[in-house]
Scaffold this motif. Structure first.
Motif, PDB file in Angstrom:
ATOM      1  N   THR A  60       0.812  -1.219   0.000  1.00 42.39           N
ATOM      2  CA  THR A  60       0.000   0.000   0.000  1.00 42.39           C
ATOM      3  C   THR A  60       0.847   1.272   0.000  1.00 42.39           C
ATOM      4  N   GLY A  61       2.176   1.122   0.045  1.00 43.51           N
ATOM      5  CA  GLY A  61       3.020   2.307  -0.004  1.00 43.51           C
ATOM      6  C   GLY A  61       4.230   2.186   0.894  1.00 43.51           C
ATOM      7  N   PRO A  62       5.021   3.270   0.919  1.00 46.56           N
ATOM      8  CA  PRO A  62       6.284   3.235   1.662  1.00 46.56           C
ATOM      9  C   PRO A  62       6.107   3.450   3.160  1.00 46.56           C
ATOM     10  N   THR A  63       7.067   2.934   3.915  1.00 48.92           N
ATOM     11  CA  THR A  63       7.157   3.176   5.351  1.00 48.92           C
ATOM     12  C   THR A  63       8.528   3.760   5.637  1.00 48.92           C
ATOM     13  N   LEU A  64       8.536   4.865   6.349  1.00 47.06           N
ATOM     14  CA  LEU A  64       9.797   5.472   6.788  1.00 47.06           C
ATOM     15  C   LEU A  64       9.843   5.372   8.296  1.00 47.06           C
ATOM     16  N   PHE A  65      10.953   4.878   8.811  1.00 48.33           N
ATOM     17  CA  PHE A  65      11.093   4.771  10.255  1.00 48.33           C
ATOM     18  C   PHE A  65      12.448   5.305  10.674  1.00 48.33           C
ATOM     19  N   PRO A  66      12.601   6.081  11.733  1.00 43.96           N
ATOM     20  CA  PRO A  66      11.549   6.553  12.652  1.00 43.96           C
ATOM     21  C   PRO A  66      10.680   7.660  12.056  1.00 43.96           C
ATOM     22  N   SER A  67       9.986   8.378  12.918  1.00 50.24           N
ATOM     23  CA  SER A  67       9.048   9.395  12.452  1.00 50.24           C
ATOM     24  C   SER A  67       9.790  10.592  11.856  1.00 50.24           C
ATOM     25  N   ILE A  68       9.042  11.395  11.116  1.00 48.79           N
ATOM     26  CA  ILE A  68       9.581  12.637  10.570  1.00 48.79           C
ATOM     27  C   ILE A  68       9.271  13.746  11.568  1.00 48.79           C
ATOM     28  N   GLY A  69      10.310  14.372  12.078  1.00 48.02           N
ATOM     29  CA  GLY A  69      10.115  15.461  13.037  1.00 48.02           C
ATOM     30  C   GLY A  69      10.716  16.730  12.475  1.00 48.02           C
ATOM     31  N   ASN A  70       9.855  17.599  11.983  1.00 45.69           N
ATOM     32  CA  ASN A  70      10.356  18.805  11.322  1.00 45.69           C
ATOM     33  C   ASN A  70      10.484  19.959  12.300  1.00 45.69           C
ATOM     34  N   TRP A  71      11.206  19.696  13.397  1.00 46.43           N
ATOM     35  CA  TRP A  71      11.275  20.750  14.399  1.00 46.43           C
ATOM     36  C   TRP A  71      12.145  21.911  13.952  1.00 46.43           C
ATOM     37  N   CYS A  75       6.805  24.971  10.634  1.00 50.04           N
ATOM     38  CA  CYS A  75       5.554  24.275  10.973  1.00 50.04           C
ATOM     39  C   CYS A  75       5.730  23.288  12.120  1.00 50.04           C
ATOM     40  N   ARG A  76       6.962  22.810  12.342  1.00 52.90           N
ATOM     41  CA  ARG A  76       7.291  21.848  13.398  1.00 52.90           C
ATOM     42  C   ARG A  76       6.374  20.625  13.378  1.00 52.90           C
ATOM     43  N   SER A  77       6.015  20.174  12.205  1.00 52.34           N
ATOM     44  CA  SER A  77       5.110  19.027  12.182  1.00 52.34           C
ATOM     45  C   SER A  77       5.870  17.738  12.467  1.00 52.34           C
ATOM     46  N   HIS A  78       5.128  16.777  12.908  1.00 54.82           N
ATOM     47  CA  HIS A  78       5.691  15.504  13.365  1.00 54.82           C
ATOM     48  C   HIS A  78       4.737  14.400  12.948  1.00 54.82           C
ATOM     49  N   TYR A  79       5.216  13.487  12.133  1.00 57.10           N
ATOM     50  CA  TYR A  79       4.327  12.430  11.634  1.00 57.10           C
ATOM     51  C   TYR A  79       5.128  11.202  11.238  1.00 57.10           C
ATOM     52  N   PHE A  80       4.402  10.124  11.117  1.00 51.46           N
ATOM     53  CA  PHE A  80       4.960   8.889  10.575  1.00 51.46           C
ATOM     54  C   PHE A  80       4.453   8.708   9.153  1.00 51.46           C
ATOM     55  N   ILE A  81       5.269   8.141   8.309  1.00 49.14           N
ATOM     56  CA  ILE A  81       4.768   7.641   7.026  1.00 49.14           C
ATOM     57  C   ILE A  81       4.790   6.125   7.158  1.00 49.14           C
ATOM     58  N   SER A  82       3.618   5.541   7.170  1.00 49.47           N
ATOM     59  CA  SER A  82       3.506   4.113   7.427  1.00 49.47           C
ATOM     60  C   SER A  82       2.585   3.475   6.398  1.00 49.47           C
TER      61      SER A  82
END
Ligand SMILES: [Zn+2]
Length: 131
Positions: A60-71, A75-82
């Protein structure tokens, strides 16, 4: 507009203009890039490999680990691509930012220490033998 899903696109070089919703990955240069999922338009580069992120591609798509932390971005967004989906985390607190940086530094120190330590040990024992 927030990005809900990512699909993987294998490239050799990163394109100058990234499209939202696409995770570009270059195996050759061990790097991946995408536009921040919050829609702010910032490019997010992630180094792949032992010091960086692990990238896998599923049905169903790519997984990136660990999470993306754009501090480091406004925007300082923080998310997982799973599995191709964006899973949002709550905003970073200042403490979490510090924690995250500290953990990153420790990881890097440990990595270089292990590698250089081995090299120094070898040199030391070699020098001993010469005396
Ligand atoms: Zn953003």
């Amino acid at each position: 507009m927030k990005t809900e899903n990512f699909r993987l696109e294998e490239v050799e070089f990163m394109p100058a203009k990234l499209e939202p919703g696409i995770l570009y990955a270059s195996q050759k240069y061990r790097t991946a890039a995408h536009l921040c999922a919050c829609g702010c338009g910032e490019k997010v580069r992630t180094q792949l490999g032992p010091l960086g992120w692990r990238l896998t591609n599923g049905r169903t798509g790519p997984t990136l680990f660990p999470s993306i932390g754009n501090w480091q971005k406004p925007c300082r967004s923080h998310y997982f691509i799973s599995n191709g989906r964006v899973l949002w985390r709550s905003d970073w607190t200042d403490e979490e930012v510090l924690e995250g940086r500290r953990a990153e530094e420790q990881q890097r120190d440990a990595y270089f220490h292990n590698h250089q330590g081995g090299w120094r040990e070898q040199l030391r024992s070699w020098l001993k033998r010469r005396r």
